[in-house]
Motif scaffolding. Sequence first.
Motif, PDB file in Angstrom:
ATOM      1  N   MET A   1       0.835  -1.197   0.000  1.00 27.54           N
ATOM      2  CA  MET A   1       0.000   0.000   0.000  1.00 27.54           C
ATOM      3  C   MET A   1       0.881   1.263   0.000  1.00 27.54           C
ATOM      4  O   MET A   1       0.607   2.216  -0.731  1.00 27.54           O
ATOM      5  CB  MET A   1      -0.917  -0.039   1.227  1.00 27.54           C
ATOM      6  CG  MET A   1      -2.059   0.918   1.168  1.00 27.54           C
ATOM      7  SD  MET A   1      -3.137   0.685  -0.265  1.00 27.54           S
ATOM      8  CE  MET A   1      -4.371  -0.379   0.402  1.00 27.54           C
ATOM      9  N   HIS A   2       1.956   1.214   0.787  1.00 26.23           N
ATOM     10  CA  HIS A   2       2.897   2.344   0.823  1.00 26.23           C
ATOM     11  C   HIS A   2       3.421   2.638  -0.573  1.00 26.23           C
ATOM     12  O   HIS A   2       3.432   3.780  -1.028  1.00 26.23           O
ATOM     13  CB  HIS A   2       4.097   1.986   1.709  1.00 26.23           C
ATOM     14  CG  HIS A   2       4.023   2.635   3.050  1.00 26.23           C
ATOM     15  ND1 HIS A   2       4.212   3.983   3.225  1.00 26.23           N
ATOM     16  CD2 HIS A   2       3.771   2.121   4.267  1.00 26.23           C
ATOM     17  CE1 HIS A   2       4.068   4.266   4.506  1.00 26.23           C
ATOM     18  NE2 HIS A   2       3.792   3.162   5.162  1.00 26.23           N
ATOM     19  N   GLN A   3       3.846   1.575  -1.250  1.00 31.75           N
ATOM     20  CA  GLN A   3       4.437   1.763  -2.581  1.00 31.75           C
ATOM     21  C   GLN A   3       3.412   2.295  -3.575  1.00 31.75           C
ATOM     22  O   GLN A   3       3.744   3.069  -4.464  1.00 31.75           O
ATOM     23  CB  GLN A   3       5.008   0.438  -3.070  1.00 31.75           C
ATOM     24  CG  GLN A   3       6.192  -0.032  -2.229  1.00 31.75           C
ATOM     25  CD  GLN A   3       6.590  -1.455  -2.586  1.00 31.75           C
ATOM     26  OE1 GLN A   3       6.862  -1.755  -3.740  1.00 31.75           O
ATOM     27  NE2 GLN A   3       6.589  -2.336  -1.596  1.00 31.75           N
ATOM     28  N   LEU A   4       2.153   1.902  -3.399  1.00 28.98           N
ATOM     29  CA  LEU A   4       1.119   2.365  -4.332  1.00 28.98           C
ATOM     30  C   LEU A   4       0.759   3.826  -4.108  1.00 28.98           C
ATOM     31  O   LEU A   4       0.492   4.576  -5.045  1.00 28.98           O
ATOM     32  CB  LEU A   4      -0.150   1.513  -4.188  1.00 28.98           C
ATOM     33  CG  LEU A   4      -0.071   0.073  -4.666  1.00 28.98           C
ATOM     34  CD1 LEU A   4      -1.378  -0.650  -4.374  1.00 28.98           C
ATOM     35  CD2 LEU A   4       0.217   0.027  -6.167  1.00 28.98           C
ATOM     36  N   VAL A   5       0.759   4.206  -2.852  1.00 29.48           N
ATOM     37  CA  VAL A   5       0.309   5.558  -2.513  1.00 29.48           C
ATOM     38  C   VAL A   5       1.415   6.587  -2.748  1.00 29.48           C
ATOM     39  O   VAL A   5       1.149   7.728  -3.122  1.00 29.48           O
ATOM     40  CB  VAL A   5      -0.203   5.593  -1.050  1.00 29.48           C
ATOM     41  CG1 VAL A   5      -0.467   7.011  -0.590  1.00 29.48           C
ATOM     42  CG2 VAL A   5      -1.477   4.756  -0.922  1.00 29.48           C
ATOM     43  N   GLU A   6       2.665   6.121  -2.581  1.00 26.96           N
ATOM     44  CA  GLU A   6       3.820   7.018  -2.706  1.00 26.96           C
ATOM     45  C   GLU A   6       3.793   7.785  -4.025  1.00 26.96           C
ATOM     46  O   GLU A   6       3.651   7.192  -5.089  1.00 26.96           O
ATOM     47  CB  GLU A   6       5.099   6.165  -2.664  1.00 26.96           C
ATOM     48  CG  GLU A   6       6.213   6.801  -1.883  1.00 26.96           C
ATOM     49  CD  GLU A   6       7.343   5.785  -1.698  1.00 26.96           C
ATOM     50  OE1 GLU A   6       7.966   5.813  -0.659  1.00 26.96           O
ATOM     51  OE2 GLU A   6       7.557   4.959  -2.624  1.00 26.96           O
TER      52      GLU A   6
ATOM     53  N   ALA B   1      -1.657  -0.943 -10.761  1.00 26.00           N
ATOM     54  CA  ALA B   1      -1.788  -1.143  -9.305  1.00 26.00           C
ATOM     55  C   ALA B   1      -2.382  -2.519  -9.014  1.00 26.00           C
ATOM     56  O   ALA B   1      -1.916  -3.230  -8.111  1.00 26.00           O
ATOM     57  CB  ALA B   1      -2.669  -0.047  -8.711  1.00 26.00           C
ATOM     58  N   LEU B   2      -3.373  -2.906  -9.792  1.00 26.67           N
ATOM     59  CA  LEU B   2      -4.021  -4.193  -9.565  1.00 26.67           C
ATOM     60  C   LEU B   2      -3.045  -5.349  -9.790  1.00 26.67           C
ATOM     61  O   LEU B   2      -3.033  -6.336  -9.044  1.00 26.67           O
ATOM     62  CB  LEU B   2      -5.231  -4.320 -10.510  1.00 26.67           C
ATOM     63  CG  LEU B   2      -6.031  -5.595 -10.388  1.00 26.67           C
ATOM     64  CD1 LEU B   2      -6.727  -5.692  -9.023  1.00 26.67           C
ATOM     65  CD2 LEU B   2      -7.088  -5.671 -11.492  1.00 26.67           C
ATOM     66  N   TYR B   3      -2.196  -5.196 -10.811  1.00 29.77           N
ATOM     67  CA  TYR B   3      -1.189  -6.229 -11.081  1.00 29.77           C
ATOM     68  C   TYR B   3      -0.250  -6.361  -9.881  1.00 29.77           C
ATOM     69  O   TYR B   3       0.002  -7.463  -9.389  1.00 29.77           O
ATOM     70  CB  TYR B   3      -0.383  -5.875 -12.340  1.00 29.77           C
ATOM     71  CG  TYR B   3       0.703  -6.878 -12.633  1.00 29.77           C
ATOM     72  CD1 TYR B   3       0.442  -7.996 -13.432  1.00 29.77           C
ATOM     73  CD2 TYR B   3       1.977  -6.750 -12.078  1.00 29.77           C
ATOM     74  CE1 TYR B   3       1.421  -8.949 -13.681  1.00 29.77           C
ATOM     75  CE2 TYR B   3       2.957  -7.701 -12.311  1.00 29.77           C
ATOM     76  CZ  TYR B   3       2.676  -8.793 -13.112  1.00 29.77           C
ATOM     77  OH  TYR B   3       3.655  -9.740 -13.332  1.00 29.77           O
ATOM     78  N   LYS B   4       0.232  -5.239  -9.409  1.00 28.56           N
ATOM     79  CA  LYS B   4       1.179  -5.261  -8.286  1.00 28.56           C
ATOM     80  C   LYS B   4       0.534  -5.892  -7.042  1.00 28.56           C
ATOM     81  O   LYS B   4       1.143  -6.705  -6.350  1.00 28.56           O
ATOM     82  CB  LYS B   4       1.663  -3.841  -7.975  1.00 28.56           C
ATOM     83  CG  LYS B   4       2.581  -3.808  -6.777  1.00 28.56           C
ATOM     84  CD  LYS B   4       3.300  -2.513  -6.575  1.00 28.56           C
ATOM     85  CE  LYS B   4       4.128  -2.546  -5.293  1.00 28.56           C
ATOM     86  NZ  LYS B   4       5.068  -3.685  -5.218  1.00 28.56           N
ATOM     87  N   VAL B   5      -0.691  -5.473  -6.783  1.00 26.44           N
ATOM     88  CA  VAL B   5      -1.407  -5.987  -5.607  1.00 26.44           C
ATOM     89  C   VAL B   5      -1.536  -7.521  -5.699  1.00 26.44           C
ATOM     90  O   VAL B   5      -1.203  -8.249  -4.760  1.00 26.44           O
ATOM     91  CB  VAL B   5      -2.801  -5.325  -5.515  1.00 26.44           C
ATOM     92  CG1 VAL B   5      -3.715  -6.096  -4.603  1.00 26.44           C
ATOM     93  CG2 VAL B   5      -2.664  -3.877  -5.049  1.00 26.44           C
ATOM     94  N   THR B   6      -1.987  -8.002  -6.845  1.00 28.25           N
ATOM     95  CA  THR B   6      -2.203  -9.451  -6.996  1.00 28.25           C
ATOM     96  C   THR B   6      -0.873 -10.199  -6.874  1.00 28.25           C
ATOM     97  O   THR B   6      -0.766 -11.204  -6.161  1.00 28.25           O
ATOM     98  CB  THR B   6      -2.856  -9.754  -8.364  1.00 28.25           C
ATOM     99  OG1 THR B   6      -3.993  -8.911  -8.513  1.00 28.25           O
ATOM    100  CG2 THR B   6      -3.282 -11.197  -8.472  1.00 28.25           C
ATOM    101  N   TYR B   7       0.149  -9.670  -7.545  1.00 24.64           N
ATOM    102  CA  TYR B   7       1.477 -10.300  -7.535  1.00 24.64           C
ATOM    103  C   TYR B   7       2.027 -10.344  -6.103  1.00 24.64           C
ATOM    104  O   TYR B   7       2.497 -11.383  -5.633  1.00 24.64           O
ATOM    105  CB  TYR B   7       2.382  -9.475  -8.456  1.00 24.64           C
ATOM    106  CG  TYR B   7       3.799  -9.979  -8.576  1.00 24.64           C
ATOM    107  CD1 TYR B   7       4.153 -10.878  -9.589  1.00 24.64           C
ATOM    108  CD2 TYR B   7       4.788  -9.554  -7.693  1.00 24.64           C
ATOM    109  CE1 TYR B   7       5.454 -11.332  -9.703  1.00 24.64           C
ATOM    110  CE2 TYR B   7       6.083 -10.004  -7.799  1.00 24.64           C
ATOM    111  CZ  TYR B   7       6.420 -10.890  -8.805  1.00 24.64           C
ATOM    112  OH  TYR B   7       7.709 -11.346  -8.916  1.00 24.64           O
ATOM    113  N   ASP B   8       1.935  -9.230  -5.404  1.00 24.53           N
ATOM    114  CA  ASP B   8       2.476  -9.176  -4.033  1.00 24.53           C
ATOM    115  C   ASP B   8       1.689 -10.082  -3.083  1.00 24.53           C
ATOM    116  O   ASP B   8       2.270 -10.776  -2.249  1.00 24.53           O
ATOM    117  CB  ASP B   8       2.437  -7.734  -3.483  1.00 24.53           C
ATOM    118  CG  ASP B   8       3.510  -6.858  -4.122  1.00 24.53           C
ATOM    119  OD1 ASP B   8       4.250  -7.353  -4.993  1.00 24.53           O
ATOM    120  OD2 ASP B   8       3.606  -5.664  -3.739  1.00 24.53           O
TER     121      ASP B   8
END
Length: 345
Positions: free
Chosen positions: A27-32, A72-79
């Motif tokens: 979440m930090h990385q997405l919001v940054e 963002a959705l890709y990153k979230v799912t991957y993480d």
Amino acid sequence: MSEDFFKKLPKVELHAHINGSISESTMHQLVEGKQITYNPASLKFKKGETGTLKEVFKLFKQIHEVTNNEKALYKVTYDVIHEFAEENVKYIELRTTPREELSTGMTKTSYIETVLKAIRDCAKENLDIIVKLILAIDRRQTLQVAMDTVQLAVKYREESKGVVVGIDLSGDPNVGNADVFIPAFKEAQKHGLKLALHLAEVPAPEETMTLLQEIIPDRIGHGTCLQPDAGGTRDIVQFVESHKIPLELCLSSNIINMTVPGYDNHHFKFWYDLNHPCVICTDDKGVFSTSLTEEYSVAADTFQLSREQVWELSYNSINSIFSDDNTKQLLRDKWKTLKDNVQNH
Ligand code: IMP
Ligand code: ZN
């Protein structure tokens, strides 16, 4: 039992909403650097905090603003997949509600394709985890939207060669009436899709009985209020028990959103004592600041389960997955190979 035991324990996760499972680090990385004003730490409940269902669903609205685009959705799912794999989850069925976002051009099709790409990319890395996908219908939606979701699930089950396995019903349990979706659930069943429905998260005995009788879902999410002392009925309990419909039980989620007053009161005990299939799950590990490791640990502590009982709980979860017998056998073999090593911790 040590924390190490619960972490090493091979686990099956069957109830994890993608957008509820985002870690604080992701979440930090997405919001940054974004125009979003949220503090990532405010998009979750900290340990010991509780909130009403209304507050929980407000959080999802904010999280959806952060994940309103494919990147963002890709990153979230991957993480999320990596995080579950890291705590020895060997098989997971993620679920998510296909969403379109006019502001970014994300469509339901691109949404599903993005999630499937992240799943494929993780598979290429040879992580020791099998990942399947369930598409969710939100209770706020119309029957037409639900029908479209079923059609998408049918289409992408073919295209993904079986990664998409079923349909979920979720969303604020105080909103709408799930009966309206019965034609969509029947359509899903006609196409061989499995059904994992959030049922009786709050007392709703009529809706619950109608859905059970019309559909016979393959699994029930939460089932918090099935029993008479929680607002359900004996007929409901008898139906669920006689049809052996597995329950996806998410302890911390229910405590934090206050649908269950405390861990000791959790309906896990009622069903476990009946020898009913119970699967420990997280629901939203990001929003509720938990992990599957912690959920097993808290269940064992609260209900004084032995090491062998914890092992059986995890092993028996394999029976409730939405995959074929070959996959079940593969997982059972894996559990057997790992048993001695894990039991020594
Ligand atoms: P998404 O489907 O990946 O966007 O995950 C978030 C969504 O899951 C929320 O908007 C809800 O519709 C659903 N959800 C997450 N947790 C719960 C729950 O405890 N009860 C009902 N629905 C939930
Ligand atoms: Zn849920």
